[in-house]
Write a protein that holds these residues in place. Structure first.
Motif, PDB file in Angstrom:
ATOM      1  N   ASP A  16       0.914  -1.243   0.037  1.00 15.47           N
ATOM      2  CA  ASP A  16      -0.042  -0.093  -0.093  1.00 15.47           C
ATOM      3  C   ASP A  16       0.841   1.199  -0.052  1.00 15.47           C
ATOM      4  OD1 ASP A  16      -2.368  -1.498  -0.023  1.00 15.47           O
ATOM      5  OD2 ASP A  16      -2.392  -1.498   2.176  1.00 15.47           O
ATOM      6  N   THR A  35       0.382   3.875  -2.843  1.00 10.56           N
ATOM      7  CA  THR A  35      -1.055   4.566  -2.661  1.00 10.56           C
ATOM      8  C   THR A  35      -0.938   5.372  -1.605  1.00 10.56           C
ATOM      9  OG1 THR A  35      -2.046   2.249  -3.696  1.00 10.56           O
ATOM     10  CG2 THR A  35      -3.521   3.952  -2.496  1.00 10.56           C
ATOM     11  N   LEU A  87     -10.025   1.993  -0.045  1.00  7.66           N
ATOM     12  CA  LEU A  87      -9.216   3.029   0.533  1.00  7.66           C
ATOM     13  C   LEU A  87      -9.488   3.312   2.194  1.00  7.66           C
ATOM     14  CD1 LEU A  87      -9.007   5.800  -2.208  1.00  7.66           C
ATOM     15  CD2 LEU A  87      -7.300   4.446  -1.372  1.00  7.66           C
ATOM     16  N   LYS A  92      -8.126   0.528   3.834  1.00  7.13           N
ATOM     17  CA  LYS A  92      -6.595   0.580   3.938  1.00  7.13           C
ATOM     18  C   LYS A  92      -6.216   2.096   5.139  1.00  7.13           C
ATOM     19  CE  LYS A  92      -5.407  -0.651  -0.598  1.00  7.13           C
ATOM     20  NZ  LYS A  92      -4.851  -0.525  -1.965  1.00  7.13           N
TER      21      LYS A  92
END
Length: 107
Positions: free
Chosen positions: A28, A31, A90, A93
């Motif tokens: 991740d 991102t 998202l 996350k």
């Protein structure tokens, strides 16, 4: 800078002018870095306008601007199912990263 911590990497970023150490899953990290760039880009535009001062207010306005852009996309015939799934991903996350941060600093 990234430091490995088990399944997590520690990523040092500058977010709205402040250095932050964030923990993220390795997959991740890119991102997270793109999200930081997006927030910083919006914050820079707000800061340059000169209408708002204080990094906390600038950060809040940047978040509101990003949310507004997202909602505008939703109302212009864009396939919102895919966007909703991406937002949900998202959110998960972000929740994971926040929980990992708590673990990082409570140890």
């Amino acid at each position: 800078m990234a430091v490995r911590m088990g399944d997590l990497v520690e990523v040092e970023v500058e977010l709205v002018g402040r250095k932050q150490r964030l923990a993220s899953k390795a997959e991740d990290k890119d991102t997270l870095l793109r999200a930081v760039e997006l927030v910083n880009s919006h914050a820079d535009k707000i800061r340059e306008s000169g209408r708002i001062s204080g990094s906390e207010k600038i950060t809040i306005m940047a978040a509101l601007n990003i949310a507004h852009e997202l909602l505008t996309l939703k109302t212009h015939g864009v396939d919102t199912a895919n966007i909703r799934k991406q937002i949900s991903d998202l959110e998960h996350k972000v929740d994971d990263i926040i929980n990992d941060q708590k673990d990082l600093f409570e140890s």
